[in-house]
Design a protein around this motif. Structure first.
Motif, PDB file in Angstrom:
ATOM      1  N   ALA A   1      10.325  -4.258  -6.543  1.00  0.00           N
ATOM      2  CA  ALA A   1       8.734  -3.821  -7.252  1.00  0.00           C
ATOM      3  C   ALA A   1       7.807  -4.169  -6.710  1.00  0.00           C
ATOM      4  O   ALA A   1       6.790  -3.907  -6.817  1.00  0.00           O
ATOM      5  N   ASP A   2       7.817  -5.548  -6.231  1.00  0.00           N
ATOM      6  CA  ASP A   2       6.388  -5.366  -5.046  1.00  0.00           C
ATOM      7  C   ASP A   2       6.253  -4.605  -3.794  1.00  0.00           C
ATOM      8  O   ASP A   2       5.103  -4.054  -4.010  1.00  0.00           O
ATOM      9  N   GLU A   3       7.462  -3.891  -3.689  1.00  0.00           N
ATOM     10  CA  GLU A   3       6.835  -3.419  -2.701  1.00  0.00           C
ATOM     11  C   GLU A   3       7.168  -1.322  -2.867  1.00  0.00           C
ATOM     12  O   GLU A   3       5.642  -1.077  -2.588  1.00  0.00           O
ATOM     13  N   ALA A   4       7.306  -1.928  -4.289  1.00  0.00           N
ATOM     14  CA  ALA A   4       6.714  -0.403  -5.011  1.00  0.00           C
ATOM     15  C   ALA A   4       4.926  -0.371  -5.600  1.00  0.00           C
ATOM     16  O   ALA A   4       4.451   0.491  -5.602  1.00  0.00           O
ATOM     17  N   ARG A   5       5.047  -2.068  -6.039  1.00  0.00           N
ATOM     18  CA  ARG A   5       3.669  -1.370  -6.483  1.00  0.00           C
ATOM     19  C   ARG A   5       2.792  -1.202  -5.154  1.00  0.00           C
ATOM     20  O   ARG A   5       1.716  -0.793  -5.149  1.00  0.00           O
ATOM     21  N   ARG A   6       2.961  -1.920  -3.802  1.00  0.00           N
ATOM     22  CA  ARG A   6       2.311  -1.746  -2.393  1.00  0.00           C
ATOM     23  C   ARG A   6       2.662  -0.393  -2.664  1.00  0.00           C
ATOM     24  O   ARG A   6       1.646  -0.478  -1.413  1.00  0.00           O
ATOM     25  N   GLN A   7       3.783   0.736  -2.453  1.00  0.00           N
ATOM     26  CA  GLN A   7       3.816   1.787  -1.755  1.00  0.00           C
ATOM     27  C   GLN A   7       2.756   2.272  -2.960  1.00  0.00           C
ATOM     28  O   GLN A   7       2.143   3.369  -2.295  1.00  0.00           O
ATOM     29  N   GLN A   8       3.049   1.969  -4.126  1.00  0.00           N
ATOM     30  CA  GLN A   8       2.045   2.869  -5.034  1.00  0.00           C
ATOM     31  C   GLN A   8       0.740   2.278  -4.898  1.00  0.00           C
ATOM     32  O   GLN A   8      -0.537   3.668  -4.709  1.00  0.00           O
ATOM     33  N   LEU A   9      -0.104   1.030  -4.209  1.00  0.00           N
ATOM     34  CA  LEU A   9      -1.553   1.008  -3.812  1.00  0.00           C
ATOM     35  C   LEU A   9      -1.761   1.946  -2.725  1.00  0.00           C
ATOM     36  O   LEU A   9      -2.563   2.648  -2.444  1.00  0.00           O
ATOM     37  N   GLU A  10      -0.611   1.534  -1.775  1.00  0.00           N
ATOM     38  CA  GLU A  10      -0.603   2.742  -0.658  1.00  0.00           C
ATOM     39  C   GLU A  10      -1.349   4.397  -0.431  1.00  0.00           C
ATOM     40  O   GLU A  10      -2.054   4.587  -0.573  1.00  0.00           O
ATOM     41  N   GLN A  11      -0.407   4.473  -1.560  1.00  0.00           N
ATOM     42  CA  GLN A  11      -0.019   6.339  -2.118  1.00  0.00           C
ATOM     43  C   GLN A  11      -1.962   5.728  -2.391  1.00  0.00           C
ATOM     44  O   GLN A  11      -2.462   6.886  -2.224  1.00  0.00           O
ATOM     45  N   GLN A  12      -2.278   5.094  -3.918  1.00  0.00           N
ATOM     46  CA  GLN A  12      -3.267   5.517  -4.071  1.00  0.00           C
ATOM     47  C   GLN A  12      -4.483   5.309  -3.425  1.00  0.00           C
ATOM     48  O   GLN A  12      -5.561   5.991  -3.355  1.00  0.00           O
ATOM     49  N   GLN A  13      -3.954   4.467  -2.153  1.00  0.00           N
ATOM     50  CA  GLN A  13      -5.491   4.153  -1.226  1.00  0.00           C
ATOM     51  C   GLN A  13      -5.595   5.181  -0.265  1.00  0.00           C
ATOM     52  O   GLN A  13      -6.493   6.054  -0.162  1.00  0.00           O
ATOM     53  N   ARG A  14      -4.325   6.585  -0.047  1.00  0.00           N
ATOM     54  CA  ARG A  14      -4.398   7.261   0.152  1.00  0.00           C
ATOM     55  C   ARG A  14      -4.733   8.129   0.337  1.00  0.00           C
ATOM     56  O   ARG A  14      -5.610   9.438   0.307  1.00  0.00           O
ATOM     57  N   GLN A  15      -5.063   8.721  -1.563  1.00  0.00           N
ATOM     58  CA  GLN A  15      -4.986   9.189  -2.602  1.00  0.00           C
ATOM     59  C   GLN A  15      -6.482   9.108  -2.034  1.00  0.00           C
ATOM     60  O   GLN A  15      -7.216  10.275  -2.033  1.00  0.00           O
ATOM     61  N   GLN A  16      -6.412   8.129  -2.819  1.00  0.00           N
ATOM     62  CA  GLN A  16      -8.806   7.726  -2.328  1.00  0.00           C
ATOM     63  C   GLN A  16      -9.124   8.310  -1.588  1.00  0.00           C
ATOM     64  O   GLN A  16     -10.307   9.110  -0.831  1.00  0.00           O
ATOM     65  N   GLN A  17      -8.449   8.112  -0.175  1.00  0.00           N
ATOM     66  CA  GLN A  17      -8.724   8.321   1.094  1.00  0.00           C
ATOM     67  C   GLN A  17      -9.113   9.829   1.383  1.00  0.00           C
ATOM     68  O   GLN A  17      -9.872  10.904   2.033  1.00  0.00           O
ATOM     69  N   ALA A  18      -8.316  10.308   0.762  1.00  0.00           N
ATOM     70  CA  ALA A  18      -7.814  11.604   1.115  1.00  0.00           C
ATOM     71  C   ALA A  18      -9.426  12.592   0.416  1.00  0.00           C
ATOM     72  O   ALA A  18      -9.701  13.237   0.516  1.00  0.00           O
ATOM     73  N   GLN A  19      -9.470  12.518  -0.965  1.00  0.00           N
ATOM     74  CA  GLN A  19     -10.150  12.535  -1.885  1.00  0.00           C
ATOM     75  C   GLN A  19     -11.615  12.250  -1.224  1.00  0.00           C
ATOM     76  O   GLN A  19     -12.493  13.612  -1.324  1.00  0.00           O
ATOM     77  N   GLN A  20     -11.989  11.132  -0.867  1.00  0.00           N
ATOM     78  CA  GLN A  20     -12.502  11.104   0.200  1.00  0.00           C
ATOM     79  C   GLN A  20     -13.355  11.738   1.126  1.00  0.00           C
ATOM     80  O   GLN A  20     -14.640  12.145   1.613  1.00  0.00           O
ATOM     81  N   LEU A  21     -12.381  12.107   2.002  1.00  0.00           N
ATOM     82  CA  LEU A  21     -11.979  12.884   2.808  1.00  0.00           C
ATOM     83  C   LEU A  21     -12.511  14.483   2.688  1.00  0.00           C
ATOM     84  O   LEU A  21     -13.402  15.253   3.476  1.00  0.00           O
TER      85      LEU A  21
END
Length: 804
Positions: free
Chosen positions: A618-638
Motif C-alpha cells: 500500500a505504501d508503494e502504491a501510494r508512493r507510485q500514485q504520488l509520484e504519478q501525480q507529481q509527474r502529471q503535475q510536472q507534465a501539466q506545468q511543463l
C-alpha cells in the motif's frame, strides 16, 4: 520525496510563476475578444432544425446563418446538412444531432449525440484542437483527413472510420490511436472496449454526396483570388465573374441580381452574440462577400473586393470574420446602412481590443494602421459615438447604395427587401454617418432569425445525453432572457465575452452534460487483485486486459493464512476401548496440541508478515500514485509552460508579422502616395490639357454658333423676304381673283340684266300680243254680238267681263 525531486519541483513552480508574471498585457486584454471565426450553415436538404444557444426553441435552419458556441443542429429523417469552417467541413446525415461545445480561434469542439457525422479536415494548425465528443468517447483529429463517425441510437456505441488521416480516442482512462483505412467500433461507457474491424462499411449515397461537395471545394476557381480561410468562397463559382481592375485588383461581380440591387439588401438582421446584430443574406452565395472584404461600385456595377490568398514570402494575416461590414446612416426613427468600400475602417460595436480592431481591418482590406488606431481611440477607448464627418465614404453617394428599414423590422429579423423604406437621396447626403451599429435591445425573434418554429427536433433523451470530452469546454450560454436584461442594462450595446461569462447560466431544462475523460495512465496494483497492464505512450494505445491464454501471465497473488486448508481433528480418547489406545490417543492429542500451537504461532507470524507486506505494498502504491501525480503535475506545468512559451512566441511572431505588415503597408501606402501624386500631377496636366482643349473647343463652338446664328439670321431674313414676296404675290393673285370675280359678277349681272330685259321684253311682247289677241277676240265678239243683235233687232247684251 528525495531532495533532487523537491529541488526540481520548486524550480519548475518558479518557472511557471515567472512565466505567468511576464506574460504580455495584451494577452489579458485579448481574452475578451470574440472568436475570429464561425461556422456557416452552407447547405440544407430536407427538414433541418436549429436551436440558438441559450434558448429552448427549435426553428427551421436558415441558410448562411453563422453558427457559434452553444448552437445546435438537427438533421431529420431523409435530410442532410453541411457546416463549413475555415479549414474543415461537417456533414450531417439523417437523424443526426450536432452541437458546438466550443468554437474558438484554435478550438473546434463538436458534440455528436446520435447519428452520422462525416468530417473533412483540409488544414490543421499545430496549436489547433479538433475534437468530436460522443456519449462514450472523445475523438481528437490529429491530421488532416476524412473521418466518418457514427453514434447508435442508444448512445452506447461509437463507430469511427478513418478514410484518411489519424486520430486518437480517449475514454474510460484509455487512449487508442486510429490510423488511415481503419474501422473501429468502441462500446461501453465505464469501460471502453475496442472492436477493430478488418473492413469498414461500403461507401453509400451519403459518402458520394460528401465527395461531390469536396470536389466543389477542392476545384473551386475562386480559390485563385480569395484566401482559403474565407468561409464559403466556393459558392461564388458560377454565380459571377472575376475581373482585374487597376485600382482594386481582382474584383468579383455577381450575376442574376435585380436591377438597382445593392449589397446588404436581400436578407435580414439577426442578433448573434457576442457580435450583436449580424447580417444573414438570402443569396446562396451570400456569406463570404458580406462577412469578409469590401464592396465597390465599378462602372455602375457592384463588385466584391476579397481578402487575397496567401502569397509566398509575404506577411499573411488570417481573415477575421465580421458580422456586417457596413456604416450606418441616421435617418430619423428608422435604420439605414451602406457597404464599406476598400481602405475604409470597420468599427466593431462589441467590446474588443486594439489588436482585434487592427486584425479585422488589415486582414479584410488595405488600410492605414494609423487611421485604425485613431478610430479605436475615439470610438472604443473614449467610448464616443460620434458622427463621421472627416471620411469620404466611397459608396455613400452611389445611387441605391443606402438601404433603410423600420426599427421594428430591424429588431425582429424581418426580410429587409419587403420592409425597405424609401429615403430621398438629398436626405441621405445630408444625414449623419455613424461607424457603430445602433444600440438597440434585441428581441427573441431577432435571436431566432425570423424563422418559423420547427416540429422536427431530437428527442429529450438525445438532448440530455451526456458526452465525454477530453478538453473541458466552456459553460453553455446563459438563457437569452438573462442576457437580454444585461444588454438592456448596458444601454442596448453588446456584452463583452467576460460579461456574458459572469451571467448565471440559467440553462434550459433539456441540457446535455459533459464528462471529462480521465487521463490515460498506468493502473495501480492493489493486492490481491490482478494487475492491469500499463497504458503505452501516445501512438501505442492501451488495450483492455487480455483474457487468459492470449500470452498474458497472471501475477502471483498472496494467500491469507486463514484461507489455508484445515487439518482434520483426531477422535477423542474417551472413545477408545483399551488403555493402550487411550494412551496412544492422549499422545496424539498432545502432539496435535503442540502442532496446533505451532501452527497458530506460524499463522500469527504469517499474519504479521502479510500485514507488513500489505502495508509495504500500500505504501508503494501510494508512493507510485504520488509520484504519478507529481509527474502529471510536472507534465501539466511543463505543458502550461510550453503553451505559454508558444503563446509568447506566437504573440511575438504575430507582433513581428504585424510590424512587418505595417511596414509593408507603409511602403505600399508610400508607393500609393507617390503613385497618387504622380497620378495627380498627370491628372492635373491632363486636366490642364483638357481645359485648354475644352477652351479651344468652346471657342470653336462659339464661332460655330456665331456663324450658325448669322446664317440663321440670313436664312430668316431670306425666308422673311420670300414670305413677303409670297404674301405680295398671293395678295396680287387675290386682287386679280377678286377683279376677275367682280368682272365675272358684272358680266353675269349684265348677262342677267340682258336676260331679264329680254325676258321682260318678251313677256311684254307676249302680254301685248295676248292683250291684242284678247282685244281682237273681244272686238270679234262684239262684232258677232252686234251682228246677232242687228240680226234679231234686239239690243245687244253686254258681256259679263266687259267693263261699261
Amino acid at each position: 520525496m528525495s531532495s533532487p525531486r523537491k529541488s526540481a519541483l520548486v524550480l519548475l513552480l518558479g518557472l511557471v510563476v515567472a512565466s505567468a508574471v511576464i506574460l504580455p498585457a495584451v494577452s489579458l486584454a485579448d481574452t475578451d475578444d470574440p472568436p475570429t471565426r464561425v461556422a456557416r450553415l452552407g447547405y440544407l436538404e430536407g427538414s433541418v432544425s436549429f436551436q440558438p444557444g441559450g434558448t429552448e426553441d427549435w426553428v427551421a435552419a436558415p441558410l448562411n446563418r453563422p453558427i457559434t458556441t452553444g448552437d445546435k443542429i438537427w438533421s431529420d429523417r431523409g435530410s442532410r446538412a453541411e457546416l463549413q469552417l475555415d479549414g474543415s467541413a461537417l456533414r450531417l446525415s439523417s437523424n443526426t444531432a450536432v452541437s458546438f461545445l466550443n468554437l474558438g480561434d484554435n478550438v473546434s469542439q463538436i458534440q455528436l449525440s446520435v447519428g452520422t457525422l462525416l468530417v473533412r479536415v483540409r488544414r490543421l494548425d499545430d496549436n489547433e484542437t479538433y475534437e468530436i465528443d460522443t456519449p462514450n468517447l472523445a475523438f481528437s483529429v490529429l491530421q488532416p483527413g476524412v473521418y466518418r463517425i457514427t453514434v447508435d441510437e442508444s448512445g452506447a456505441t461509437t463507430a469511427i472510420n478513418v478514410r484518411s488521416g489519424q486520430g486518437e480516442v480517449s475514454g474510460a482512462g484509455g487512449a487508442y490511436s486510429v490510423y488511415a483505412n481503419e474501422y473501429d467500433v468502441f462500446s461501453g461507457t465505464d469501460e471502453l472496449v475496442e472492436n477493430s474491424q478488418p473492413y469498414g462499411p461500403a461507401p453509400d449515397s451519403f459518402d458520394a454526396w460528401s465527395q461531390g461537395r469536396d470536389s466543389r471545394w477542392d476545384n473551386s476557381d475562386s480559390a485563385r483570388y480569395v484566401s482559403s480561410d474565407v468561409v464559403g468562397y466556393e459558392d461564388l463559382d458560377g454565380q459571377g465573374a472575376w475581373e482585374s481592375t487597376p485600382d482594386y485588383g481582382n474584383v468579383w461581380f455577381p450575376r442574376s441580381v435585380e436591377p438597382g440591387w445593392a449589397p446588404y439588401h436581400d436578407g435580414h438582421w439577426s442578433y448573434i452574440e457576442p457580435w450583436g446584430y449580424t447580417w444573414v443574406d438570402d443569396q446562396r452565395w451570400g456569406f463570404a462577400p458580406f462577412h469578409y472584404g469590401r464592396w465597390i461600385s465599378v462602372r455602375g456595377a457592384w463588385g466584391w473586393v476579397p481578402c487575397p490568398p496567401r502569397a509566398f514570402g509575404a506577411v499573411y494575416v488570417r481573415p477575421v470574420y465580421a458580422p456586417a461590414l457596413v456604416a450606418w446612416v441616421g435617418v430619423g426613427a428608422g435604420v439605414a446602412w451602406f457597404a464599406l468600400g476598400p481602405r475604409e475602417v470597420y468599427v466593431p460595436s462589441y467590446p474588443v481590443s486594439r489588436r482585434y480592431v487592427n486584425n479585422i481591418n488589415v486582414s479584410n482590406t488595405t488600410v492605414n494602421t494609423t487611421v485604425i488606431n485613431n478610430v479605436y481611440n475615439t470610438t472604443i477607448i473614449n467610448n464616443k459615438t460620434v458622427n463621421v464627418t472627416n471620411v469620404n465614404y466611397v459608396n455613400r453617394r452611389v445611387p441605391g447604395a443606402v438601404t433603410a428599414t423600420t426599427s421594428q423590422a430591424f429588431t425582429t429579423a424581418q426580410p429587409i427587401a419587403r420592409n425597405a423604406v424609401h429615403v430621398d437621396e438629398r436626405s441621405i447626403v445630408s444625414a449623419p454617418v455613424r461607424a457603430v451599429t445602433p444600440a438597440v435591445v434585441p428581441t427573441k425573434q431577432s435571436l431566432l432569425g425570423g424563422n418559423r418554429l420547427a416540429a422536427a427536433r431530437p428527442s429529450a433523451n438525445v438532448q440530455a445525453r451526456t458526452v465525454v470530452a477530453r478538453v473541458a469546454p466552456p459553460a453553455p450560454p446563459p438563457a437569452f432572457e438573462r442576457r437580454q436584461e444585461a444588454i438592456q442594462a448596458n444601454g442596448g450595446r453588446p456584452l463583452s465575452v467576460g460579461a456574458v461569462r459572469s451571467i448565471p447560466t440559467g440553462r434550459p431544462p433539456v441540457t446535455a452534460a459533459v464528462k471529462l475523460a480521465p487521463p490515460a495512465m498506468p493502473a495501480v496494483v492493489h493486492p490481491p487483485e490482478r494487475p492491469v497492464p500499463a497504458s503505452s505512450a501516445r501512438g501505442e494505445p492501451a488495450r483492455p486486459p487480455s483474457a487468459a491464454g492470449e500470452g498474458s501471465r497472471p501475477a502471483a497473488v498472496a494467500v491469507h493464512p486463514q484461507e489455508l486448508p484445515q487439518v482434520s481433528r483426531p477422535p477423542s480418547p474417551s472413545t477408545a476401548n483399551t488403555a493402550l489406545e487411550r494412551q496412544h490417543l492422549q499422545e496424539q492429542q498432545q502432539l496435535l496440541a503442540q502442532q496446533a500451537a505451532e501452527r497458530q504461532r506460524v499463522q500469527q507470524q504469517q499474519e504479521r508478515d502479510h500485514a507488513q507486506l500489505a502495508k509495504q505494498q500500500a505504501d508503494e502504491a501510494r508512493r507510485q500514485q504520488l509520484e504519478q501525480q507529481q509527474r502529471q503535475q510536472q507534465a501539466q506545468q511543463l505543458t502550461q509552460q510550453r503553451a505559454q512559451e508558444q503563446q509568447q512566441a506566437r504573440q511575438q511572431a504575430d507582433e513581428a508579422r504585424r510590424q512587418q505588415l505595417e511596414q509593408q503597408q507603409a511602403q505600399q501606402l508610400a508607393q500609393q502616395r507617390a503613385q497618387e501624386q504622380q497620378q495627380q500631377q498627370q491628372a492635373r496636366q491632363q486636366a490642364d490639357e483638357a481645359r485648354r482643349q475644352q477652351l479651344e473647343q468652346q471657342q470653336r463652338q462659339q464661332q460655330a454658333q456665331q456663324l450658325a446664328q448669322q446664317r440663321a439670321q440670313e436664312q430668316q431674313q431670306q425666308q422673311a423676304r420670300q414670305q413677303a414676296d409670297e404674301a405680295r404675290r398671293q395678295q396680287l393673285e387675290q386682287q386679280q381673283r377678286q377683279q376677275q370675280a367682280q368682272q365675272l359678277a358684272q358680266q353675269r349681272a349684265q348677262e342677267l340684266e340682258q336676260q331679264h330685259q329680254q325676258q321682260t321684253q318678251q313677256l311684254a311682247q307676249q302680254h301685248a300680243q295676248a292683250l291684242q289677241q284678247q282685244q281682237e277676240q273681244q272686238q270679234e265678239q262684239r262684232r258677232q254680238l252686234e251682228a246677232q243683235a242687228q240680226s234679231r233687232n234686239q239690243k245687244p247684251a253686254r258681256p259679263p267681263n266687259q267693263k261699261p
